[in-house]
Design a protein around this motif. Structure first.
Motif, PDB file in Angstrom:
ATOM      1  N   GLY A 138     -40.860   9.513  25.304  1.00  0.00           N
ATOM      2  CA  GLY A 138     -40.089   8.182  26.011  1.00  0.00           C
ATOM      3  C   GLY A 138     -41.005   7.868  27.304  1.00  0.00           C
ATOM      4  O   GLY A 138     -41.472   6.802  27.783  1.00  0.00           O
ATOM      5  N   HIS A 139     -41.688   9.061  27.303  1.00  0.00           N
ATOM      6  CA  HIS A 139     -42.319   9.272  29.224  1.00  0.00           C
ATOM      7  C   HIS A 139     -43.637   9.724  28.690  1.00  0.00           C
ATOM      8  O   HIS A 139     -44.527  10.176  29.436  1.00  0.00           O
ATOM      9  CB  HIS A 139     -41.550  10.273  29.563  1.00  0.00           C
ATOM     10  N   GLY A 154     -45.601   6.131  23.839  1.00  0.00           N
ATOM     11  CA  GLY A 154     -44.141   7.039  23.080  1.00  0.00           C
ATOM     12  C   GLY A 154     -42.877   5.817  22.783  1.00  0.00           C
ATOM     13  O   GLY A 154     -42.300   6.569  22.036  1.00  0.00           O
ATOM     14  N   GLY A 155     -42.226   5.752  23.537  1.00  0.00           N
ATOM     15  CA  GLY A 155     -41.295   4.821  23.842  1.00  0.00           C
ATOM     16  C   GLY A 155     -41.011   3.621  23.246  1.00  0.00           C
ATOM     17  O   GLY A 155     -39.826   3.102  23.028  1.00  0.00           O
ATOM     18  N   GLY A 156     -41.840   3.058  22.713  1.00  0.00           N
ATOM     19  CA  GLY A 156     -41.857   1.937  22.225  1.00  0.00           C
ATOM     20  C   GLY A 156     -43.123   0.791  22.450  1.00  0.00           C
ATOM     21  O   GLY A 156     -43.672   1.034  23.178  1.00  0.00           O
ATOM     22  N   GLY A 157     -43.621   0.223  21.730  1.00  0.00           N
ATOM     23  CA  GLY A 157     -44.263  -1.344  21.631  1.00  0.00           C
ATOM     24  C   GLY A 157     -45.240  -0.822  20.996  1.00  0.00           C
ATOM     25  O   GLY A 157     -45.402  -0.452  19.919  1.00  0.00           O
ATOM     26  N   TYR A 180     -43.963   3.337  32.782  1.00  0.00           N
ATOM     27  CA  TYR A 180     -43.181   2.131  32.887  1.00  0.00           C
ATOM     28  C   TYR A 180     -44.004   1.575  31.706  1.00  0.00           C
ATOM     29  O   TYR A 180     -43.778   0.115  31.655  1.00  0.00           O
ATOM     30  CB  TYR A 180     -43.984   1.352  33.861  1.00  0.00           C
ATOM     31  N   GLY A 181     -44.688   2.444  30.824  1.00  0.00           N
ATOM     32  CA  GLY A 181     -45.068   1.940  29.588  1.00  0.00           C
ATOM     33  C   GLY A 181     -46.029   1.628  28.917  1.00  0.00           C
ATOM     34  O   GLY A 181     -46.435   0.537  28.073  1.00  0.00           O
TER      35      GLY A 181
END
Length: 125
Positions: free
Chosen positions: A30-31, A53-56, A103-104
């Motif tokens: 996630g980071h 890793g956290g999505g998208g 922040y992704g």
């Protein structure tokens, strides 16, 4: 220690498919951004696909859009690269890589990645 290990490379004919896998031991998915990169003989390493890793949704290089699909399984700490419609120009050593990202935003340059696997060879003829 974080360790990235790729597998799934091999030799295929023009138009064939391969699925690369990368296990990211001890990585907090996630980071981090996770990326697939490749380096052909005599050329610089280039980005293929990146995902948070956290999505998208993944980001792809123009040269592989519509043919390659990057996915992740955070429960297993795995990322994959499904490669369809392979061409001889896809021949390269493929690397899995990771970098910290809060922040992704996973559309960065190869130089931003700090963790690398040893690579797996893909040959298309």
């Amino acid at each position: 220690d974080v360790q990235l290990v790729e597998s799934g490379g091999g030799s295929v004919q023009d138009g064939g498919s391969l699925r690369l896998s990368c296990i990211a031991d001890n990585l907090t998915f996630g980071h981090h951004c996770l990326g697939w990169f490749r380096q052909a003989p005599g050329k610089e390493r280039e980005v293929v696909a990146q995902i948070f890793g956290g999505g998208g949704t993944p980001n792809y290089a123009d040269s592989v859009k519509g043919r390659f699909t990057m996915t992740r399984d955070s429960a297993k700490n795995m990322v994959y690269l499904q490669m369809n419609g392979l061409k001889p120009e896809d021949t390269a050593k493929y690397y899995c890589a990771a970098r910290y990202e809060f922040y992704g935003n996973c559309d960065g340059r190869e130089s931003e990645y700090t963790l690398w696997g040893q690579g797996t060879q893909v040959t298309v003829s």
